[in-house]
Motif scaffolding. Structure first.
Motif, PDB file in Angstrom:
ATOM      1  N   LEU A 119     -15.435 -26.923  15.987  1.00  0.00           N
ATOM      2  CA  LEU A 119     -15.519 -25.539  15.507  1.00  0.00           C
ATOM      3  C   LEU A 119     -16.078 -25.487  14.086  1.00  0.00           C
ATOM      4  O   LEU A 119     -16.868 -24.598  13.748  1.00  0.00           O
ATOM      5  N   LEU A 120     -15.665 -26.415  13.257  1.00  0.00           N
ATOM      6  CA  LEU A 120     -16.223 -26.485  11.895  1.00  0.00           C
ATOM      7  C   LEU A 120     -17.729 -26.666  11.937  1.00  0.00           C
ATOM      8  O   LEU A 120     -18.471 -26.042  11.167  1.00  0.00           O
ATOM      9  N   ALA A 121     -18.194 -27.499  12.838  1.00  0.00           N
ATOM     10  CA  ALA A 121     -19.636 -27.752  12.960  1.00  0.00           C
ATOM     11  C   ALA A 121     -20.398 -26.503  13.401  1.00  0.00           C
ATOM     12  O   ALA A 121     -21.596 -26.367  13.121  1.00  0.00           O
ATOM     13  N   LYS A 122     -19.711 -25.585  14.078  1.00  0.00           N
ATOM     14  CA  LYS A 122     -20.345 -24.343  14.525  1.00  0.00           C
ATOM     15  C   LYS A 122     -20.238 -23.221  13.492  1.00  0.00           C
ATOM     16  O   LYS A 122     -20.594 -22.075  13.768  1.00  0.00           O
ATOM     17  N   GLY A 123     -19.712 -23.534  12.327  1.00  0.00           N
ATOM     18  CA  GLY A 123     -19.668 -22.547  11.256  1.00  0.00           C
ATOM     19  C   GLY A 123     -18.374 -21.777  11.130  1.00  0.00           C
ATOM     20  O   GLY A 123     -18.251 -20.888  10.287  1.00  0.00           O
ATOM     21  N   HIS A 124     -17.365 -22.115  11.958  1.00  0.00           N
ATOM     22  CA  HIS A 124     -16.064 -21.464  11.820  1.00  0.00           C
ATOM     23  C   HIS A 124     -15.348 -22.031  10.592  1.00  0.00           C
ATOM     24  O   HIS A 124     -15.434 -23.233  10.304  1.00  0.00           O
ATOM     25  N   GLN A 125     -14.648 -21.183   9.889  1.00  0.00           N
ATOM     26  CA  GLN A 125     -13.857 -21.610   8.738  1.00  0.00           C
ATOM     27  C   GLN A 125     -12.416 -21.800   9.215  1.00  0.00           C
ATOM     28  O   GLN A 125     -11.710 -20.836   9.484  1.00  0.00           O
ATOM     29  N   ASP A 164     -13.554 -12.160   9.385  1.00  0.00           N
ATOM     30  CA  ASP A 164     -14.882 -12.761   9.221  1.00  0.00           C
ATOM     31  C   ASP A 164     -15.036 -13.984  10.130  1.00  0.00           C
ATOM     32  O   ASP A 164     -14.963 -13.882  11.337  1.00  0.00           O
ATOM     33  N   LYS A 165     -15.198 -15.181   9.520  1.00  0.00           N
ATOM     34  CA  LYS A 165     -15.328 -16.411  10.301  1.00  0.00           C
ATOM     35  C   LYS A 165     -14.081 -17.298  10.201  1.00  0.00           C
ATOM     36  O   LYS A 165     -14.104 -18.455  10.616  1.00  0.00           O
ATOM     37  N   THR A 166     -12.999 -16.755   9.651  1.00  0.00           N
ATOM     38  CA  THR A 166     -11.780 -17.529   9.421  1.00  0.00           C
ATOM     39  C   THR A 166     -10.906 -17.585  10.669  1.00  0.00           C
ATOM     40  O   THR A 166     -10.535 -16.552  11.225  1.00  0.00           O
ATOM     41  N   ILE A 167     -10.589 -18.794  11.096  1.00  0.00           N
ATOM     42  CA  ILE A 167      -9.762 -19.035  12.275  1.00  0.00           C
ATOM     43  C   ILE A 167      -8.566 -19.885  11.875  1.00  0.00           C
ATOM     44  O   ILE A 167      -8.708 -20.933  11.248  1.00  0.00           O
ATOM     45  N   LEU A 168      -7.372 -19.415  12.227  1.00  0.00           N
ATOM     46  CA  LEU A 168      -6.143 -20.171  12.000  1.00  0.00           C
ATOM     47  C   LEU A 168      -5.825 -20.948  13.274  1.00  0.00           C
ATOM     48  O   LEU A 168      -5.881 -20.390  14.370  1.00  0.00           O
ATOM     49  N   VAL A 169      -5.517 -22.231  13.158  1.00  0.00           N
ATOM     50  CA  VAL A 169      -5.183 -23.037  14.334  1.00  0.00           C
ATOM     51  C   VAL A 169      -3.843 -23.727  14.113  1.00  0.00           C
ATOM     52  O   VAL A 169      -3.424 -23.969  12.982  1.00  0.00           O
TER      53      VAL A 169
END
Length: 537
Positions: free
Chosen positions: A491-497, A474-479
């Motif tokens: 990235l959080l501001a752009k809607g990435h989780q 979905d929109k979940t990104i691991l960093v």
């Protein structure tokens, strides 16, 4: 020639790129890398070195691969790139109906149900026979020696070994799993850092493969042991499945990315996903790695690539769209239209109809090999064939039981495969092999390494050391924890989780070797996230 910066990436581990001239082997274990280089010094070429290193890795990194796993290779010889698909199919006796009769509604991770035909030994034999210079017996000797005499565990290896032991102790309770514990936890626990582990079973199996050019494994005594073990516990794999297997030479697939050709093995491998992502990304300009905009565009391109990969990739004969259709410029442009300023939920496109070891080798003759092999999910199925050291892979877990899906389970079928070797060329010249191991991180790692090299001009070590991200769902990104905070916040501001990983193992482990076409000098990098090493001459 790849133009890269001489300085290190500012967030990297500060290790420098390694240079050599006569030969280079890069992989995740120092003992295996040195074994490959020693074979080269004895008169072997890059292909012999790759086989020696791969066989050694089944012994010195069994947490990631084994004799019972699969393999793929991209081989550059005399100005041409060749692909080898040594992934084994499902057994002839398995089917969706057969599983449903047993009350199985989802393919499990462990046990005999997900076991597919091992392809790695056949890959070694085929590579040796086709392009090697030394006898297979000589090439496998270092691996046999380490299995027989033992070796002390390195830190990252011990970490993953201990984690696997704890998980298997909790989940594997049947009698069929006892041989795994006898082999890999002989003292009732996982071996510790610096502690010596050995396996006579591994040594005996490798020696039998070496002296019979693999026939003992696929037609003889070892095949009979696998057959008997499977029958005893009502498994599906049989000696006939092993006898009927042959690795396949294939034409590599590619996309042109800013003047460079990026090569992957065609499906059933997921290398197509890396190419889909790069094909979408090349419609944008990338010049500053530390900007939210550029990182956002990479992530969105990869999400779309994975959506298509999960929907379409399987054995090529079962795919309902072609590789050419998926990699067309028109389709890339169409997919690019889905990307905006905010994170999207990835969807499958409609084209026009018509956890692994990696190694890279290069020699002074110009030969280069990109090689990868794996049992899947660490040690694989949890099954070890008694007395052989062979941990059987569980690659069949990737099949679906939905009969309408292209990757549905069927007899004698190759499943969607995660392990992928990569290769880079420019014009008629080889730039070199690269790879990033680690499940579904692999095409994402390939895309990031290629962009770090071509767009951001990072040297091989810096391209690997740079902070990574991984799209999960979905929109979940691991960093990684080393990812700069301004990028995370952006990235959080752009809607990435965003989720931050606590362990670097989540982002794969890779190696790179680039060759300067004018001087022949080799430049290598190896992973800072594992016990990686480069043996150089």
């Amino acid at each position: 020639m790849v133009q890269f910066n001489a300085h290190e990436y500012p967030y990297a581990s500060q290790r420098m790129v390694t240079y050599g001239q006569k030969g280079m082997v890069a992989t995740s274990q120092p003992l295996a890398a040195q074994a490959g280089l020693d074979i080269m010094k004895k008169g072997g070429n890059a292909i012999d070195a790759a086989i020696a290193t791969a066989a050694c890795l089944t012994v010195v990194e069994p947490t990631s691969n084994g004799i019972g796993g699969d393999a793929f290779a991209l081989v550059w010889v005399k100005g041409k790139l060749h692909g080898l698909n040594a992934s084994g199919p499902s057994p002839a006796g398995i089917s969706i109906e057969a599983l449903k009769q047993r009350g199985i509604e989802e393919i499990p991770k462990f046990g005999f149900t997900p076991v597919t035909v091992p392809g790695a030994p056949a890959a070694w034999v085929e590579l040796s026979k086709t392009y090697g210079k030394l006898p297979l017996q000589e090439v496998l000797e270092p691996a046999i020696r380490y299995a027989e005499e033992g070796y002390p565990l390195s830190p990252v290896l011990a970490h993953f070994w201990k984690g696997a032991y704890k998980a298997y102790k909790q989940h594997l309770s049947g009698d069929e799993f006892a041989h795994w514990f006898e082999t890999f936890a002989p003292d009732g626990r996982a071996p510790e850092v610096g502690e010596v582990w050995r396996s006579q079973g591994h040594a005996d199996t490798l020696r039998a493969i070496a002296t019979t050019d693999g026939k003992a494994f696929y037609e003889g005594e070892i095949a009979e042991k696998i057959d008997a073990f499977s029958k005893k516990y009502d498994g599906f794999i049989r000696k006939e499945d092993l006898e009927n297997f042959k690795p396949e030479w294939v034409d590599p697939i590619s996309v042109n990315y800013r003047g460079y050709d990026v090569w992957e093995i065609p499906p059933n491998g997921q290398g197509l996903i890396a190419l889909l992502g790069l094909n979408i990304a090349k419609g944008y300009e990338f010049s500053n790695r530390d900007t939210v905009k550029e990182l956002h565009l990479q992530i969105e391109a990869m999400k779309l690539a994975f959506s298509d990969g999960f929907a379409y990739i399987t054995e090529q004969s079962a795919m309902n769209v072609s590789v050419e259709q998926l990699l067309s410029e028109d389709y890339a442009a169409k997919r690019r239209e889905s990307i905006g300023e905010e994170a999207i939920m990835p969807t499958v496109g409609e084209p026009s109809r018509g956890g692994t070891v990696y190694l890279a080798t290069a020699d002074g003759e110009g030969n280069m090999v990109s090689f990868i092999q794996s049992n899947y999910m660490g040690f694989g199925s949890g099954l070890v064939v008694p007395g052989t050291g062979i941990a059987l892979q569980n690659r069949g877990h990737n099949f679906t039981l939905d009969p309408k899906h292209p990757n549905c389970l069927a007899p004698n079928k190759k499943t969607f495969h995660t392990i992928i070797p990569g290769f880079l060329t420019k014009g008629e010249e080889a730039v070199g092999p690269f790879g990033v191991m680690g499940g579904f991180m692999q095409p994402q790692g390939h895309m990031q390494v290629v962009m770090n090299t071509i767009d951001y001009h990072l040297n091989p070590q810096s391209a690997l050391d740079a902070p990574r991200w991984q799209w999960m769902k979905d929109k979940t990104i691991l960093v990684e924890q080393s990812m700069p905070q301004h990028l995370v916040q952006g990235l959080l501001a752009k809607g990435h989780q965003i989720e931050v990983a606590n362990h670097p193992g989540a982002f794969g482990r890779g190696q790179i070797i680039w060759r300067n076409p004018k001087t022949g000098i080799l430049a290598g990098g190896t992973e800072s996230r594992t016990d990686g090493a480069i043996a150089v001459w």
